[in-house]
Write a protein that holds these residues in place. Sequence first.
Motif, short mmCIF file in Angstrom:
data_model
loop_
_atom_site.label_atom_id
_atom_site.label_comp_id
_atom_site.label_asym_id
_atom_site.label_seq_id
_atom_site.Cartn_x
_atom_site.Cartn_y
_atom_site.Cartn_z
N THR A 64 50.01 35.66 -41.20
CA THR A 64 51.11 36.55 -41.56
C THR A 64 51.71 36.11 -42.88
O THR A 64 51.68 34.93 -43.24
CB THR A 64 52.21 36.54 -40.48
OG1 THR A 64 52.69 35.21 -40.33
CG2 THR A 64 51.68 37.05 -39.15
N LYS A 65 52.25 37.06 -43.59
CA LYS A 65 52.91 36.75 -44.85
C LYS A 65 54.33 36.28 -44.56
O LYS A 65 54.98 36.79 -43.66
CB LYS A 65 52.96 38.00 -45.75
CG LYS A 65 51.59 38.43 -46.19
CD LYS A 65 51.66 39.62 -47.11
CE LYS A 65 50.27 40.02 -47.54
NZ LYS A 65 50.28 41.16 -48.43
N PRO A 66 54.81 35.30 -45.30
CA PRO A 66 56.17 34.81 -45.05
C PRO A 66 57.20 35.88 -45.36
O PRO A 66 57.04 36.68 -46.29
CB PRO A 66 56.32 33.62 -46.01
CG PRO A 66 55.27 33.82 -47.05
CD PRO A 66 54.16 34.61 -46.40
N THR A 67 58.24 35.93 -44.57
CA THR A 67 59.32 36.89 -44.75
C THR A 67 60.41 36.24 -45.57
O THR A 67 60.85 35.14 -45.27
CB THR A 67 59.89 37.31 -43.38
OG1 THR A 67 58.83 37.82 -42.59
CG2 THR A 67 60.96 38.36 -43.53
N LYS A 68 60.84 36.94 -46.62
CA LYS A 68 61.92 36.41 -47.46
C LYS A 68 63.24 36.89 -46.88
O LYS A 68 63.50 38.09 -46.80
CB LYS A 68 61.79 36.90 -48.90
CG LYS A 68 62.89 36.37 -49.79
CD LYS A 68 62.83 37.01 -51.17
CE LYS A 68 63.94 36.52 -52.06
NZ LYS A 68 65.28 36.91 -51.65
N ILE A 69 64.05 35.98 -46.46
CA ILE A 69 65.37 36.30 -45.94
C ILE A 69 66.35 36.25 -47.12
O ILE A 69 66.45 35.22 -47.81
CB ILE A 69 65.79 35.31 -44.84
CG1 ILE A 69 64.79 35.40 -43.69
CG2 ILE A 69 67.21 35.58 -44.38
CD1 ILE A 69 64.99 34.37 -42.61
N PRO A 70 67.07 37.35 -47.37
CA PRO A 70 67.98 37.36 -48.50
C PRO A 70 69.14 36.40 -48.29
O PRO A 70 69.55 36.14 -47.16
CB PRO A 70 68.47 38.80 -48.57
CG PRO A 70 68.21 39.38 -47.23
CD PRO A 70 67.06 38.61 -46.65
N SER A 71 69.67 35.91 -49.40
CA SER A 71 70.81 35.00 -49.33
C SER A 71 72.06 35.78 -48.94
O SER A 71 72.10 37.01 -49.03
CB SER A 71 71.04 34.32 -50.69
OG SER A 71 71.50 35.28 -51.63
N ILE A 72 73.08 35.06 -48.52
CA ILE A 72 74.36 35.68 -48.16
C ILE A 72 74.92 36.47 -49.34
O ILE A 72 75.44 37.56 -49.19
CB ILE A 72 75.37 34.61 -47.69
CG1 ILE A 72 74.87 33.91 -46.44
CG2 ILE A 72 76.75 35.21 -47.46
CD1 ILE A 72 74.76 34.77 -45.23
N GLY A 73 74.77 35.91 -50.54
CA GLY A 73 75.27 36.59 -51.74
C GLY A 73 74.56 37.91 -51.98
O GLY A 73 75.20 38.89 -52.37
N GLU A 74 73.26 37.95 -51.76
CA GLU A 74 72.51 39.19 -51.94
C GLU A 74 72.93 40.24 -50.92
O GLU A 74 73.08 41.42 -51.25
CB GLU A 74 71.01 38.93 -51.82
CG GLU A 74 70.43 38.15 -52.98
CD GLU A 74 68.98 37.76 -52.75
OE1 GLU A 74 68.19 37.88 -53.70
OE2 GLU A 74 68.64 37.35 -51.61
N VAL A 75 73.12 39.82 -49.70
CA VAL A 75 73.54 40.76 -48.65
C VAL A 75 74.93 41.31 -48.97
O VAL A 75 75.16 42.52 -48.87
CB VAL A 75 73.53 40.06 -47.26
CG1 VAL A 75 74.15 40.95 -46.20
CG2 VAL A 75 72.12 39.66 -46.88
#
Length: 74
Positions: A35-46
């Motif tokens: 599987t490809k790694p999932t990029k979890i957005p930073s708190i700032g991006e959210v």
Amino acid sequence: MQVKEMEREFGLMVITPKEVSTAYNELAKSFSGKTKPTKIPSIGEVEAYHRGRRDGERIDYLKQTIDDDITDFS
């Protein structure tokens, strides 16, 4: 009686054509199984996303929101 009823209700079978099975098997050879790694957005991006969406929903596109000093858009 019950068997006849079930045959009528569940008698439909889905059969995959041989061409489809063959094409899928060829395509499946290219699968890596990883599987490809999932990029979890930073708190700032959210937070920036939600702020931008909130600000965008508040925009009033009527003339009253346009600055009257602007006369030439070129």
